[in-house]
Design an enzyme around this catalytic site. Structure first.
Site, PDB file in Angstrom:
ATOM      1  N   GLU A 150     -12.158 -23.891 -19.381  1.00 38.67           N
ATOM      2  CA  GLU A 150     -11.795 -23.116 -18.230  1.00 38.67           C
ATOM      3  C   GLU A 150     -12.203 -22.226 -17.780  1.00 38.67           C
ATOM      4  OE1 GLU A 150      -7.555 -24.642 -17.330  1.00 38.67           O
ATOM      5  OE2 GLU A 150      -8.564 -26.056 -17.444  1.00 38.67           O
TER       6      GLU A 150
HETATM    7  C1  LIG Z   1     -13.516 -28.669 -25.804  1.00 36.21           C
HETATM    8  C2  LIG Z   1     -14.400 -28.345 -25.472  1.00 36.21           C
HETATM    9  C3  LIG Z   1     -13.696 -28.921 -23.804  1.00 36.21           C
HETATM   10  C4  LIG Z   1     -14.417 -28.729 -23.088  1.00 36.21           C
HETATM   11  N1  LIG Z   1     -13.900 -29.549 -21.215  1.00 36.21           N
HETATM   12  C5  LIG Z   1     -14.961 -29.860 -20.607  1.00 36.21           C
HETATM   13  C6  LIG Z   1     -14.769 -30.816 -19.512  1.00 36.21           C
HETATM   14  O1  LIG Z   1     -14.120 -31.340 -19.524  1.00 36.21           O
HETATM   15  N2  LIG Z   1     -15.210 -30.063 -18.377  1.00 36.21           N
HETATM   16  C7  LIG Z   1     -16.117 -28.946 -18.280  1.00 36.21           C
HETATM   17  O2  LIG Z   1     -16.813 -29.761 -16.645  1.00 36.21           O
HETATM   18  N3  LIG Z   1     -16.578 -29.290 -19.077  1.00 36.21           N
HETATM   19  C8  LIG Z   1     -15.810 -28.872 -20.107  1.00 36.21           C
HETATM   20  N4  LIG Z   1     -16.330 -27.390 -21.399  1.00 36.21           N
HETATM   21  C9  LIG Z   1     -17.309 -27.061 -20.876  1.00 36.21           C
HETATM   22  C10 LIG Z   1     -16.865 -25.324 -20.827  1.00 36.21           C
HETATM   23  O3  LIG Z   1     -15.899 -24.720 -19.870  1.00 36.21           O
HETATM   24  C11 LIG Z   1     -17.964 -24.009 -21.628  1.00 36.21           C
HETATM   25  O4  LIG Z   1     -18.040 -24.830 -22.874  1.00 36.21           O
HETATM   26  C12 LIG Z   1     -17.801 -22.961 -21.088  1.00 36.21           C
HETATM   27  O5  LIG Z   1     -17.467 -23.035 -20.193  1.00 36.21           O
HETATM   28  C13 LIG Z   1     -18.918 -22.108 -21.674  1.00 36.21           C
HETATM   29  O6  LIG Z   1     -19.948 -22.968 -21.072  1.00 36.21           O
HETATM   30  P1  LIG Z   1     -21.080 -22.159 -22.332  1.00 36.21           P
HETATM   31  O7  LIG Z   1     -20.611 -23.185 -24.251  1.00 36.21           O
HETATM   32  O8  LIG Z   1     -22.630 -23.123 -22.642  1.00 36.21           O
HETATM   33  O9  LIG Z   1     -21.114 -20.938 -22.906  1.00 36.21           O
HETATM   34  P2  LIG Z   1     -22.800 -20.514 -22.003  1.00 36.21           P
HETATM   35  O10 LIG Z   1     -22.486 -20.289 -20.601  1.00 36.21           O
HETATM   36  O11 LIG Z   1     -23.815 -20.578 -22.698  1.00 36.21           O
HETATM   37  O12 LIG Z   1     -21.651 -18.664 -22.419  1.00 36.21           O
HETATM   38  C14 LIG Z   1     -22.252 -18.545 -24.079  1.00 36.21           C
HETATM   39  C15 LIG Z   1     -21.590 -16.943 -24.225  1.00 36.21           C
HETATM   40  O13 LIG Z   1     -22.258 -16.324 -23.056  1.00 36.21           O
HETATM   41  C16 LIG Z   1     -20.973 -15.451 -22.068  1.00 36.21           C
HETATM   42  N5  LIG Z   1     -21.305 -15.448 -21.114  1.00 36.21           N
HETATM   43  C17 LIG Z   1     -22.172 -16.200 -19.969  1.00 36.21           C
HETATM   44  N6  LIG Z   1     -22.026 -15.210 -18.936  1.00 36.21           N
HETATM   45  C18 LIG Z   1     -22.148 -14.024 -18.717  1.00 36.21           C
HETATM   46  C19 LIG Z   1     -21.986 -13.431 -17.481  1.00 36.21           C
HETATM   47  N7  LIG Z   1     -22.481 -13.008 -16.670  1.00 36.21           N
HETATM   48  N8  LIG Z   1     -21.674 -11.812 -18.648  1.00 36.21           N
HETATM   49  C20 LIG Z   1     -20.712 -11.903 -19.859  1.00 36.21           C
HETATM   50  N9  LIG Z   1     -20.749 -12.682 -20.634  1.00 36.21           N
HETATM   51  C21 LIG Z   1     -21.227 -14.351 -20.436  1.00 36.21           C
HETATM   52  C22 LIG Z   1     -20.014 -16.321 -22.056  1.00 36.21           C
HETATM   53  O14 LIG Z   1     -18.140 -16.315 -21.910  1.00 36.21           O
HETATM   54  C23 LIG Z   1     -19.780 -17.356 -23.371  1.00 36.21           C
HETATM   55  O15 LIG Z   1     -19.386 -16.316 -24.383  1.00 36.21           O
HETATM   56  C24 LIG Z   1     -15.613 -27.719 -22.836  1.00 36.21           C
HETATM   57  C25 LIG Z   1     -15.732 -27.257 -23.268  1.00 36.21           C
HETATM   58  C26 LIG Z   1     -15.695 -26.916 -25.224  1.00 36.21           C
HETATM   59  C27 LIG Z   1     -15.658 -26.908 -26.112  1.00 36.21           C
END
Ligand SMILES: Cc1cc2nc3c(=O)[nH]c(=O)nc-3n(C[C@H](O)[C@H](O)[C@H](O)COP(=O)(O)OP(=O)(O)OC[C@H]3O[C@@H](n4cnc5c(N)ncnc54)[C@H](O)[C@@H]3O)c2cc1C
Length: 748
Positions: free
Chosen positions: A438
């Site tokens: 989230e």
């Molecule tokens: C267990 C689990 C359940 C989930 N359930 C759902 C679900 O039901 N539906 C759904 O759609 N998604 C779901 N997600 C997805 C979740 O919302 C994403 O993992 C999350 O939004 C982050 O995306 P990412 O993991 O690709 O990280 P990335 O976007 O690759 O980010 C990597 C890091 O960079 C940071 N970052 C990125 N952009 C910036 C910026 N501009 N400035 C500073 N920092 C930045 C992030 O904070 C993070 O620390 C789930 C994820 C997990 C692990």
């Protein structure tokens, strides 16, 4: 006079501001406009009206919600074996799934008119919090359909037909939803998604209709392996102009039944060894009619706004409730363990090193749960709290991490060894889940809290921006003239407030008559003014570049968050009848928060690119700033509040001594009670310098007391024990094939 001002002063500033303020993309505007501001806007104003905080009604459970809590919630907890779910079956047992459906756990936010429970945000939060102390897998299973997902989206935006069809089926679990936004390309940057939908004609129930051909590859989707309907976010295109002139319509949310040809669900991820249903979902040339767009065709392209709006509520409830559960459980169990576990002939809770952890745990549990209550109160007033929800999501999960780390450190080896009686490791494993989902915390902290807060919660910033974005130049200047001078007036007042309050150490800053807590209100009023002034200096000196200064923005977000959480703690103290016994935790939370605010502000100023502004700002906000971290005496007082049984301890740990006890916690509670009961007897032995047997012979101890000591020792041995396995037991644990979930079997 006004026209002179407009022509010779406002106009050049208007031209300059238009240049430095980058145009907002549609996505950014929608995100900024989603939701509303509330108490945080008072803190942002530099002069919070404390009477507004006190006027907020403390949330309580209705008799119906209380009955649900005492009945189905407790029964559910009794049915759950968290170890088995995570290590043996990799799923909740079928009877638990059925129980969740039968009792409408998936329909807590759905109105009664559509067959749901229509529970308040507070009831929803209490339920998720309580289940989280028992099993994160069960809690996530319950929280997802009630948070961001088809239920919330349909409730807010669905057409009447969609609501009538889907909501009753979601409420009683006939349909199980999942929400698919994230893909490999698009995590935090949802706008980068390549999942697409193309408007075209296709076959639907034997007829040719206008619809959408979808292709997607999502991952990390909770409940996706077992869902029957997927709320899907994708980019909608209309290359043949079948519904209008726009070709790239934009992010759109639609409902996709998972039994349609081309949908593939069922594969699973293993999220941090916590076995709730989570996995990828893909779709190849899946056709849905246009009326499957949530809200109908007129909501095509409005997906981002819808998601932001839906997040504003759910993000303030689900993960903050799980975070607060973990903090309370850490405080509860660590206080008890520190009293039970002895080393060097003393309970470890008597050592300063341990007390320094317990003190912080007590204060965090008190303050964070206060913030949860305040947030639920706001949500229950029907408000979509976007900034506060972001504060809660990030800080409850950050504090969850520090609380569990402290609890693990104090429990040491006992917390490291995995097994059914380890009550900390499952929550430790859940920390990164809470931090990531989230809205990952780093992006939430660095961009959203201050980014959205500075525009939405600032009294004049949004008006300035709207004026600058107005296309008609005369109207734009007219609007800007109004908002700019209101802003200048505000900044001038704030400057004198911030300076005056800084010079007097906040001693005369406004505060309600709140007994012993009054000085804390004064300090918050002082820092609120300093914050508001700093925000204005940032706007003035950085303009649109502020968006890229994430380290500054992150610290400003932290200050707003600290002020919000501390003001919630003040309200809690008031709501709970200003209990003298709870004052140490309030004071600890206050000193910690005020110290963090001061040092974050100091770092903002130290890193301000415009050095002249840094010098002026430091002079105006930080003279005489000497806020220190809580001292050792206060830390020991707070530590003792977790170490000794009392009504304060029960309040801090949120009544976790009652019901819903996971394996290991029940024996810990019984042992703690016994150790406390036997304390006078053990003191007698210590004073006499004798072992129990010697004391019995010397007539200092009765036979009955000796057998009570043995009973206590048995319990202590059970608490200190950890799980171990024979090779056969281990072999049975690991090669077990993944069982199939009933809905997967049905699909085959
Ligand atoms: C267990 C689990 C359940 C989930 N359930 C759902 C679900 O039901 N539906 C759904 O759609 N998604 C779901 N997600 C997805 C979740 O919302 C994403 O993992 C999350 O939004 C982050 O995306 P990412 O993991 O690709 O990280 P990335 O976007 O690759 O980010 C990597 C890091 O960079 C940071 N970052 C990125 N952009 C910036 C910026 N501009 N400035 C500073 N920092 C930045 C992030 O904070 C993070 O620390 C789930 C994820 C997990 C692990």
């Amino acid at each position: 006079m006004t026209s002179f001002r407009k022509r010779f002063v406002t106009k050049p500033i208007h031209a300059w501001a238009k240049g430095v303020l980058p145009a907002l993309s549609e996505t950014e505007s929608e995100a900024l406009n989603a939701g509303e501001v509330w108490w945080e806007a008072e803190l942002f104003s530099g002069n919070p009206d404390w009477s507004k905080l006190h006027a907020i009604k403390k949330p309580t459970l209705s008799p119906e919600e209380q009955a649900f809590f005492d009945g189905p919630v407790q029964d559910l907890c009794d049915m759950i074996d968290d170890w088995k779910i995570n290590q043996e079956t990799a799923d909740l047992p079928p009877e638990v799934w059925q129980f969740l459906r039968d009792h409408k756990f998936f329909g807590m936010i759905i109105p009664k008119s559509h067959g749901g429970l229509a529970f308040s945000a507070f009831a929803h939060s209490e339920i998720v919090r309580f289940i989280s102390t028992r099993s994160v897998a069960a809690a996530v299973t319950v929280m997802v359909p009630n948070s961001l997902g088809p239920g919330e989206l349909l409730h807010q935006f669905g057409t009447d037909d969609q609501k009538d069809y889907w909501l009753p089926r979601l409420a009683d679990g006939r349909e199980l939803p999942a929400f698919g936004l994230t893909s490999a390309e698009a995590g935090s940057d949802a706008g980068a998604m390549v999942d697409d939908g193309v408007i075209c004609n296709g076959q639907w129930k034997g007829e040719e209709v206008l619809g959408i051909r979808l292709n997607w590859a999502k991952r990390y989707i909770t409940l996706s392996p077992v869902c029957t309907v997927l709320g899907l976010a994708f980019k909608l295109r209309d290359p043949d102009g079948l519904i209008g002139e726009t070709q790239d319509i934009g992010i759109t949310c639609a409902l996709v039944p998972t039994d349609l040809d081309g949908v593939e669900t069922g594969r699973r991820h293993i999220p941090s060894s916590t076995m709730f249903m989570n996995g990828p979902t893909t779709g190849k040339d899946v056709f849905i009619p246009l009326d499957h767009i949530i809200g109908g065709p007129e909501y095509a392209g409005k997906g981002w706004m819808m998601l932001m709006s839906a997040l504003a509520a759910g993000r303030g409830i689900s993960l903050p409730s799980m975070g607060c559960a973990a903090i309370a459980l850490s405080a509860h169990t660590t206080g008890a363990y520190a009293r039970i576990r002895q080393q060097f002939n003393l309970p470890i809770g008597k050592f300063g090193g341990i007390q320094s952890r317990l003190g912080g745990l007590a204060a965090d549990a008190y303050a964070m749960d206060a913030a949860r209550h305040l947030t639920c109160a706001g949500l229950d007033e029907g408000r979509a709290l976007s900034v506060i929800s972001a504060i809660m999501k990030a800080h409850a999960t950050y504090k969850m991490r520090s609380a569990i780390n402290d609890a693990m450190d104090v429990h040491s080896g006992k917390a490291v060894i995995d097994g059914p009686s380890n009550y900390l490791l499952p929550l430790y494993r859940a920390v990164p889940i809470g931090i990531t989902v989230e809205g990952a915390n780093i992006v939430t902290r660095s961009l959203i809290i201050f980014g959205q807060g500075s525009i939405r919660a600032h009294p004049h910033m949004l008006d300035n921006m709207l004026a600058l974005q107005e296309k008609d130049p005369d109207k734009s200047l007219e609007m800007f003239d109004k908002s700019l001078w209101a802003h200048v007036g505000h900044t001038t007042k704030t400057l004198f407030r911030a300076w005056g309050r800084a010079l007097t150490g906040g001693r005369f800053a406004p505060a309600p008559d709140a007994g012993k807590a009054t000085p804390i209100y004064r300090q918050l009023s002082r820092w609120s003014a300093a914050y508001a002034l700093t925000a204005d200096f940032l706007f003035l000196t950085l303009g649109g570049a502020l968006k890229r200064e994430e380290m500054i923005s992150g610290r400003m977000g932290d200050i707003l968050s600290e002020m919000y959480i501390l003001s919630a703690a003040l309200k809690r103290w008031d709501d709970e009848g200003r209990q003298d016994a709870d004052l140490p935790v309030l004071q600890y939370a206050a000193q910690n928060a005020l110290h963090n605010i001061q040092s974050a502000l100091d770092s903002v100023i130290a890193n301000l690119p415009a050095r002249w502004a840094a010098v002026v700002l430091r002079m105006l906000t930080l003279p005489g700033a000497t806020t220190r971290k809580p001292d050792d005496r206060l830390t020991v007082q707070c530590s003792d509040l977790l170490y000794e049984p009392s009504a304060t301890r029960d309040r801090i740990t949120g009544d976790l001594h009652k019901g819903c006890q996971r394996n290991g916690v029940d024996v810990l509670n019984s042992c703690y009670a016994k150790v406390v009961e036997m304390a006078p007897v053990m003191k007698r032995l210590r004073d006499a310098g004798k072992t129990p047997q010697q004391a019995l012979t010397a007539g200092i101890l009765s036979d009955a007391e000796l057998s009570e000591i043995h009973a206590m020792q048995t319990l202590v041995d059970q608490v200190v024990a950890v799980d171990d396995y024979t090779p056969d037991e281990l072999a049975a644990l690991f090669p077990a094939p993944e069982p199939k979930h009933p809905t997967q079997e049905a699909a085959e």
